[in-house]
Design a protein around this motif. Structure first.
Motif, short mmCIF file in Angstrom:
data_model
loop_
_atom_site.label_atom_id
_atom_site.label_comp_id
_atom_site.label_asym_id
_atom_site.label_seq_id
_atom_site.Cartn_x
_atom_site.Cartn_y
_atom_site.Cartn_z
N GLU A 252 0.81 -1.21 0.00
CA GLU A 252 0.00 0.00 0.00
C GLU A 252 0.85 1.27 0.00
O GLU A 252 1.71 1.44 0.86
N ALA A 253 0.61 2.13 -0.94
CA ALA A 253 1.21 3.46 -0.91
C ALA A 253 0.43 4.30 0.09
O ALA A 253 -0.71 3.96 0.44
N ILE A 254 1.04 5.39 0.60
CA ILE A 254 0.31 6.22 1.55
C ILE A 254 0.01 7.59 0.95
O ILE A 254 0.66 8.04 0.01
N LEU A 255 -0.98 8.22 1.53
CA LEU A 255 -1.48 9.50 1.06
C LEU A 255 -1.25 10.53 2.16
O LEU A 255 -1.51 10.26 3.32
N ARG A 256 -0.72 11.69 1.79
CA ARG A 256 -0.52 12.77 2.77
C ARG A 256 -1.11 14.04 2.21
O ARG A 256 -0.64 14.53 1.18
N LYS A 257 -2.10 14.56 2.90
CA LYS A 257 -2.69 15.81 2.45
C LYS A 257 -1.84 16.96 2.95
O LYS A 257 -1.40 16.96 4.10
N VAL A 258 -1.57 17.92 2.10
CA VAL A 258 -0.84 19.11 2.52
C VAL A 258 -1.79 19.96 3.37
O VAL A 258 -2.94 20.16 2.99
N ASN A 259 -1.28 20.45 4.52
CA ASN A 259 -2.13 21.23 5.44
C ASN A 259 -2.83 22.38 4.74
O ASN A 259 -2.21 23.16 4.02
N ASN A 260 -4.11 22.48 4.99
CA ASN A 260 -4.92 23.59 4.48
C ASN A 260 -4.94 23.73 2.97
O ASN A 260 -5.22 24.80 2.44
#
Ligand SMILES: [Zn+2]
Length: 294
Positions: A22-30
């Motif tokens: 599984e690759a991971i997802l990181r949302k950039v803040n705001n």
């Protein structure tokens, strides 16, 4: 956290398929911006002197003015940048830009050159590549991933290549496939085994079982070896010899039979046809006798 848009989860799915986990997802803040990463990157970054573990390296997706953007980014990541610089191959890099051109309406690269942030932007790919060639004259990797005054590579540095702009969800697998080397360059050394997602996709209409018994001319030792290990997509003509990932160049084999036949097959197959032979030594002699040795 709000649910990420479908196109983002599709990118994660495509990268996961290539990674084999599984690759991971990181949302950039705001921001509605998403990094698609390998969790392993966090371990690399922990070895970093700056102790930053926000690992902002990998694919970055965002939507601007209703247009999908996909970038390949290395941002403030000294360790990852040093891996990337070590693995970097300018000709392969250029080929990635050429092979992904159809998925974007503009070429763009942001990078740091001699301590200054620069941006090369061109609608015309030839113009874009010419500008990159200018940098390559003095060494692309050496210029773009130069050490700073403290002798550290990549601090305060942003390297951002536009891979696709204005693309559709259906293009994602192709875009990831064609730009995959960039992602692999983020590792301390290039992984030896690349999961062949695109070959496996090509074979998805064929029943997933070892097809060894359909191969003609098999030597005794292979005929006497029973199946073992997982079923894998196998190339008839190896990828390194120019074999494609299309259905006509693939078959399913168990791990044991894949190892025993690798690089020794010839022929082609379709959904309902199968003409694959094992190339034995006698055939090789015959070929040698009829053609001049180069
Ligand atoms: Zn088998």
């Amino acid at each position: 956290m709000t649910k990420p848009p479908k196109i983002v989860t599709d990118i994660v799915k495509s990268v996961s398929e290539k990674l084999g986990r599984e690759a991971i997802l990181r949302k950039v803040n705001n921001r509605e911006e998403y990094f698609i990463l390998d969790l392993a990157f966090s371990y690399f970054q922990k070895a970093d002197r700056n102790r930053r573990n926000d690992y902002r390296s990998g694919y970055l997706y965002f939507k601007l003015k209703n247009t999908n953007h996909l970038l390949f980014v290395l941002a403030h990541s000294p360790i990852m940048t040093s891996f990337f610089k070590k693995n970097f191959d300018y000709e392969v890099f250029k080929n990635i830009i050429i092979n992904t051109e159809l998925y974007r309406d503009e070429n763009s690269l942001r990078f740091k050159n001699k301590g200054k942030q620069e941006r090369i932007k061109a609608i015309d790919i030839k113009e874009f590549l010419n500008k990159l060639d200018e940098i390559e004259k003095v060494g692309f990797a050496k210029s773009v991933f130069a050490k700073d005054t403290k002798g550290i590579t990549g601090t305060g540095n942003i390297f951002a290549l536009s891979i696709a702009r204005g693309f559709k969800g259906k293009d994602i697998n192709e875009i990831i496939e064609k730009s995959w080397d960039l992602f692999l360059w983020l590792y301390p050394s290039k992984p030896v085994f690349q999961r062949n997602a695109s070959l496996n996709r090509s074979l998805n209409k064929i029943e997933n079982e070892c097809e060894i018994s359909k191969i003609k001319n098999l030597p005794k030792n292979i005929l006497e070896t029973s199946c073992s290990g997982q079923i894998e997509g196998a190339h008839i003509k190896p990828h390194k010899d120019g074999g494609t990932d299309k259905l006509d160049n693939g078959l399913w084999l168990c791990k044991a039979h894949h190892r025993l036949t690798e690089g020794k097959l010839e022929g082609h197959r379709g959904i309902n046809t199968f003409k694959v032979n094992f190339k034995n030594k006698r055939d090789k002699r015959r070929v040698r006798g009829t053609r001049p040795t180069i």
